[in-house]
Structures are given as structure tokens and as C-alpha cells.
Design a protein around this motif. Structure first.
Motif, PDB file in Angstrom:
ATOM      1  N   TYR A 182      35.314 -36.240 -19.129  1.00  0.00           N
ATOM      2  CA  TYR A 182      34.971 -37.637 -19.319  1.00  0.00           C
ATOM      3  C   TYR A 182      36.170 -38.592 -19.217  1.00  0.00           C
ATOM      4  O   TYR A 182      37.337 -38.184 -19.225  1.00  0.00           O
ATOM      5  N   SER A 183      35.809 -39.885 -19.207  1.00  0.00           N
ATOM      6  CA  SER A 183      36.808 -40.945 -19.281  1.00  0.00           C
ATOM      7  C   SER A 183      37.385 -41.027 -20.693  1.00  0.00           C
ATOM      8  O   SER A 183      36.833 -40.445 -21.645  1.00  0.00           O
ATOM      9  N   THR A 184      38.453 -41.766 -20.842  1.00  0.00           N
ATOM     10  CA  THR A 184      39.123 -41.874 -22.139  1.00  0.00           C
ATOM     11  C   THR A 184      38.195 -42.433 -23.214  1.00  0.00           C
ATOM     12  O   THR A 184      38.167 -41.927 -24.350  1.00  0.00           O
ATOM     13  N   GLU A 185      37.413 -43.452 -22.882  1.00  0.00           N
ATOM     14  CA  GLU A 185      36.529 -44.071 -23.873  1.00  0.00           C
ATOM     15  C   GLU A 185      35.466 -43.095 -24.361  1.00  0.00           C
ATOM     16  O   GLU A 185      35.182 -43.003 -25.561  1.00  0.00           O
ATOM     17  N   VAL A 186      34.876 -42.334 -23.453  1.00  0.00           N
ATOM     18  CA  VAL A 186      33.873 -41.339 -23.856  1.00  0.00           C
ATOM     19  C   VAL A 186      34.544 -40.209 -24.629  1.00  0.00           C
ATOM     20  O   VAL A 186      33.994 -39.705 -25.627  1.00  0.00           O
ATOM     21  N   ALA A 202      41.962 -28.732 -32.334  1.00  0.00           N
ATOM     22  CA  ALA A 202      43.372 -28.344 -32.343  1.00  0.00           C
ATOM     23  C   ALA A 202      44.045 -28.510 -30.988  1.00  0.00           C
ATOM     24  O   ALA A 202      45.275 -28.531 -30.895  1.00  0.00           O
ATOM     25  N   ALA A 203      43.255 -28.620 -29.923  1.00  0.00           N
ATOM     26  CA  ALA A 203      43.797 -28.852 -28.581  1.00  0.00           C
ATOM     27  C   ALA A 203      42.711 -29.535 -27.768  1.00  0.00           C
ATOM     28  O   ALA A 203      41.516 -29.295 -27.967  1.00  0.00           O
ATOM     29  N   ARG A 204      43.130 -30.424 -26.857  1.00  0.00           N
ATOM     30  CA  ARG A 204      42.154 -31.182 -26.083  1.00  0.00           C
ATOM     31  C   ARG A 204      42.693 -31.455 -24.680  1.00  0.00           C
ATOM     32  O   ARG A 204      43.892 -31.616 -24.479  1.00  0.00           O
ATOM     33  N   ALA A 205      41.783 -31.518 -23.707  1.00  0.00           N
ATOM     34  CA  ALA A 205      42.162 -31.809 -22.326  1.00  0.00           C
ATOM     35  C   ALA A 205      40.950 -32.363 -21.601  1.00  0.00           C
ATOM     36  O   ALA A 205      39.802 -32.072 -21.972  1.00  0.00           O
ATOM     37  N   SER A 206      41.194 -33.193 -20.565  1.00  0.00           N
ATOM     38  CA  SER A 206      40.093 -33.819 -19.832  1.00  0.00           C
ATOM     39  C   SER A 206      40.406 -33.917 -18.344  1.00  0.00           C
ATOM     40  O   SER A 206      41.559 -34.119 -17.948  1.00  0.00           O
ATOM     41  N   PHE A 207      39.368 -33.795 -17.529  1.00  0.00           N
ATOM     42  CA  PHE A 207      39.501 -33.995 -16.094  1.00  0.00           C
ATOM     43  C   PHE A 207      39.398 -35.477 -15.711  1.00  0.00           C
ATOM     44  O   PHE A 207      39.602 -35.834 -14.547  1.00  0.00           O
ATOM     45  N   HIS A 208      38.991 -36.343 -16.649  1.00  0.00           N
ATOM     46  CA  HIS A 208      38.957 -37.801 -16.469  1.00  0.00           C
ATOM     47  C   HIS A 208      38.163 -38.238 -15.237  1.00  0.00           C
ATOM     48  O   HIS A 208      38.662 -38.968 -14.389  1.00  0.00           O
ATOM     49  N   GLN A 209      36.912 -37.796 -15.186  1.00  0.00           N
ATOM     50  CA  GLN A 209      35.990 -38.239 -14.138  1.00  0.00           C
ATOM     51  C   GLN A 209      35.002 -39.249 -14.739  1.00  0.00           C
ATOM     52  O   GLN A 209      34.719 -39.207 -15.933  1.00  0.00           O
ATOM     53  N   ASP A 210      34.469 -40.140 -13.898  1.00  0.00           N
ATOM     54  CA  ASP A 210      33.624 -41.206 -14.436  1.00  0.00           C
ATOM     55  C   ASP A 210      32.162 -41.125 -14.006  1.00  0.00           C
ATOM     56  O   ASP A 210      31.383 -42.043 -14.271  1.00  0.00           O
ATOM     57  N   SER A 211      31.753 -40.035 -13.322  1.00  0.00           N
ATOM     58  CA  SER A 211      30.349 -39.915 -12.933  1.00  0.00           C
ATOM     59  C   SER A 211      29.951 -38.447 -12.837  1.00  0.00           C
ATOM     60  O   SER A 211      30.795 -37.574 -12.602  1.00  0.00           O
ATOM     61  N   ASP A 212      28.638 -38.204 -13.006  1.00  0.00           N
ATOM     62  CA  ASP A 212      28.133 -36.843 -12.855  1.00  0.00           C
ATOM     63  C   ASP A 212      28.331 -36.325 -11.434  1.00  0.00           C
ATOM     64  O   ASP A 212      28.467 -35.121 -11.209  1.00  0.00           O
ATOM     65  N   VAL A 213      28.322 -37.233 -10.480  1.00  0.00           N
ATOM     66  CA  VAL A 213      28.501 -36.835  -9.087  1.00  0.00           C
ATOM     67  C   VAL A 213      29.856 -36.161  -8.892  1.00  0.00           C
ATOM     68  O   VAL A 213      29.962 -35.093  -8.262  1.00  0.00           O
ATOM     69  N   SER A 214      30.899 -36.753  -9.442  1.00  0.00           N
ATOM     70  CA  SER A 214      32.234 -36.157  -9.301  1.00  0.00           C
ATOM     71  C   SER A 214      32.430 -34.989 -10.262  1.00  0.00           C
ATOM     72  O   SER A 214      33.093 -34.006  -9.919  1.00  0.00           O
ATOM     73  N   ILE A 215      31.845 -35.064 -11.464  1.00  0.00           N
ATOM     74  CA  ILE A 215      31.978 -33.961 -12.428  1.00  0.00           C
ATOM     75  C   ILE A 215      31.408 -32.668 -11.840  1.00  0.00           C
ATOM     76  O   ILE A 215      31.998 -31.589 -11.981  1.00  0.00           O
ATOM     77  N   ALA A 216      30.277 -32.770 -11.160  1.00  0.00           N
ATOM     78  CA  ALA A 216      29.632 -31.588 -10.584  1.00  0.00           C
ATOM     79  C   ALA A 216      30.470 -30.949  -9.486  1.00  0.00           C
ATOM     80  O   ALA A 216      30.254 -29.786  -9.136  1.00  0.00           O
TER      81      ALA A 216
END
Length: 292
Positions: A182-186, A202-216
Motif C-alpha cells: 500500500y501507499s504510506t497513508e493506507v 516488530a518489522a514492516r515493509a511496503s511495495f508502495h503501490q497505489d492500485s490493485d492493477v499494479s499490486i497484482a
């Protein structure tokens, strides 16, 4: 001579008895044929066929799945976790804007009643599963359940968030490594939700995508690498958040590498839905969770 006569009498008696049986069969066949011809005429030339109605393809469990309009991942993933005879998943789509933002996720609450109405309205449903992790957190699991139950009274309801929390309890873990797309706000909303539920992120990481189209379209090898990285830190388990992430094919590999359980949105949702439907069958290859 007496014995021969007795044998001949018995033989003739058997032949007469057999002829009587054959005559009855012929008469029954003839009468049935005549009746079939009458029915054939009554039904406009269509021959009526006998049949028995069974429990149908979902005799064990009928699971209704609410799928985001742009989600191309959740259906094949959930079915991969439920390769069980007599267990079927039936989908309905819910409108969702392209952008995965708190506002767009919250707006799905207004669309949910209609999506539920379209889930096999004339058929039995054991469970309705709402297929959005971040949306469940922002709308709220209780509100989602209330909306679904108003449309389908008596049906059980689940979502990826409540399912994941139940999975953590089942696995006996609280200190989590969290991976999202998700994006930073989500992401902020997701972390706050889990912390309120008593989890230690205890640990966190994100791919920072803004749509289901790109997440998939995030590659499985990238998800695998991220899960091993976060799972190798001081955590008790890894949670891969989002029903649009393709995770079903990497769970066993990650668990074997880090020696810790992996929970994903779709894995937990399918696991919880099946148990809410009254089934407790384990599924090998779906991670430690599915062995419970």
C-alpha cells in the motif's frame, strides 16, 4: 419312474412360473410405454426423465466471495486453498476506484449491500467473505458483518483482517513482521489497526503501490524475497497483507527458509471461511496455518 415323473412336473411348473413372470414384465413394460407416450404428448414431445436431486456442487460448503472490481488475484488464490470436493466459492464484484486510498476504501460500504444481493440469491450460502484487507480495517469488521447479515440473515461473515487475527491466535504469535503493497497513508491505517488489536509490529515493509492493477503485477519472486528478509528479523511470524498479492505459491518456501509461520490475506480468509462453514479439513502445502 416315480422320480422321473416328479422331475418332469417340477420342470413344467418352473416353466409355467417363468412364463408368468415374463408375462407380467411384458405387461408392465407395455403399460409403462403407453404411459410414457401419453406423458410425451402432454409435454409437447419431450420425454420426461427420472432424476434424484442431491446437494449440488457445494454440498459441503457454499462460500460467497465479495471481490473488488479490479482484483484479479483473490479468486484463483482462494480456490487454490480450497481444492476440496463439495466446497465451492461463488463471487460477486463490488465497485472500487482504481486508487487504493482511505477514501476509496471507505466508499465500498455503500456498494456492499448490492454486491451481497447478487451472491446466488436463490441458493444456500454458508459464509460470505469480504475480500479486501485494508477495506476491512477502514470500514470495520463489525460494520461489514452488519451490512451482510441485513441482506442475508443468518449467514456467517468473515474478512481477511478478522481471519488473520484468528490465525495469529491459532499459531500463538503476537510479534509480527508486516509486509504490504500500500501507499504510506493506507500503511499508517493498517499499522494503527493491528496495534490497537494488541499486535507488536516488530518489522514492516511496503511495495508502495497505489492500485490493485499494479499490486497484482508484483512478481512472486519479489514477494518471496521480501518475506524472507522481514521473516529473518526478530519476529514470530510474517503477515503478507492484501488480497491482490500473489502469495499462495511462496508460503511453504518462506516458512522452510525462516522457520516461522507465514500468514497471508487470502490464505487466512479461505481458512476462516471454511471453518465458519463447519469444515475443518487440513490442506497440505498451504502453510502451517492450514495444518490447524
Amino acid at each position: 419312474m416315480k422320480i422321473i415323473v416328479q422331475s418332469m412336473v417340477k420342470y413344467r411348473f418352473r416353466r409355467l412360473a417363468l412364463r408368468a413372470i415374463l408375462y407380467r414384465v411384458e405387461m408392465w413394460t407395455a403399460l409403462r410405454g403407453a404411459r410414457m407416450m401419453e406423458l410425451d404428448e402432454e409435454n409437447g414431445g419431450w420425454v420426461p426423465l427420472d432424476c434424484v436431486l442431491d446437494g449440488g456442487p457445494a454440498a459441503r460448503a457454499a462460500i460467497g466471495l465479495i471481490v473488488l472490481a479490479n482484483d484479479t488475484v483473490i479468486e484463483p488464490e482462494v480456490r487454490r486453498f480450497l481444492p476440496l470436493p463439495g466446497v465451492e466459492v461463488y463471487s460477486s464484484r463490488i465497485p472500487m476506484a482504481r486508487e487504493v486510498s482511505p477514501e476509496c476504501l471507505a466508499a465500498m460500504a455503500g456498494e456492499l449491500p448490492r454486491a451481497v444481493e447478487l451472491l446466488m440469491p436463490e441458493h444456500r450460502l454458508d459464509v460470505v467473505a469480504f475480500g479486501c484487507t485494508s477495506g476491512s480495517m477502514i470500514i470495520g469488521p463489525e460494520r461489514i458483518a452488519g451490512i451482510v447479515e441485513k441482506v442475508r440473515p443468518g449467514v456467517k461473515v468473515c474478512n481477511p483482517v478478522s481471519a488473520s487475527l484468528a490465525a495469529f491466535v491459532t499459531l500463538g504469535v503476537r510479534r509480527i513482521g508486516l509486509i504490504t503493497p500500500y501507499s504510506t497513508e493506507v500503511n499508517k491505517r493498517v499499522e494503527r489497526f493491528f496495534v490497537r488489536e494488541g499486535l507488536d509490529i516488530a518489522a514492516r515493509a511496503s511495495f508502495h503501490q497505489d492500485s490493485d492493477v499494479s499490486i497484482a503485477r508484483i512478481r512472486e519472486e519479489d514477494i518471496l524475497r521480501a518475506a524472507i528478509d522481514i521473516g529473518s528479523r526478530n519476529v514470530e511470524a510474517v503477515f503478507l497483507s492484501c488480497t491482490a498479492l500473489r502469495c499462495s505459491g511462496i508460503i511453504d518456501a518462506v516458512e522452510a527458509t525462516i522457520g516461522k509461520p507465514v500468514v497471508t490475506s487470502n490464505q487466512a480468509l479461505a481458512w476462516d471461511a471454511l471453518r465458519k462453514a463447519g469444515e475443518t479439513q487440513t490442506v497440505p502445502g498451504a502453510g502451517r496455518l492450514w495444518m490447524h
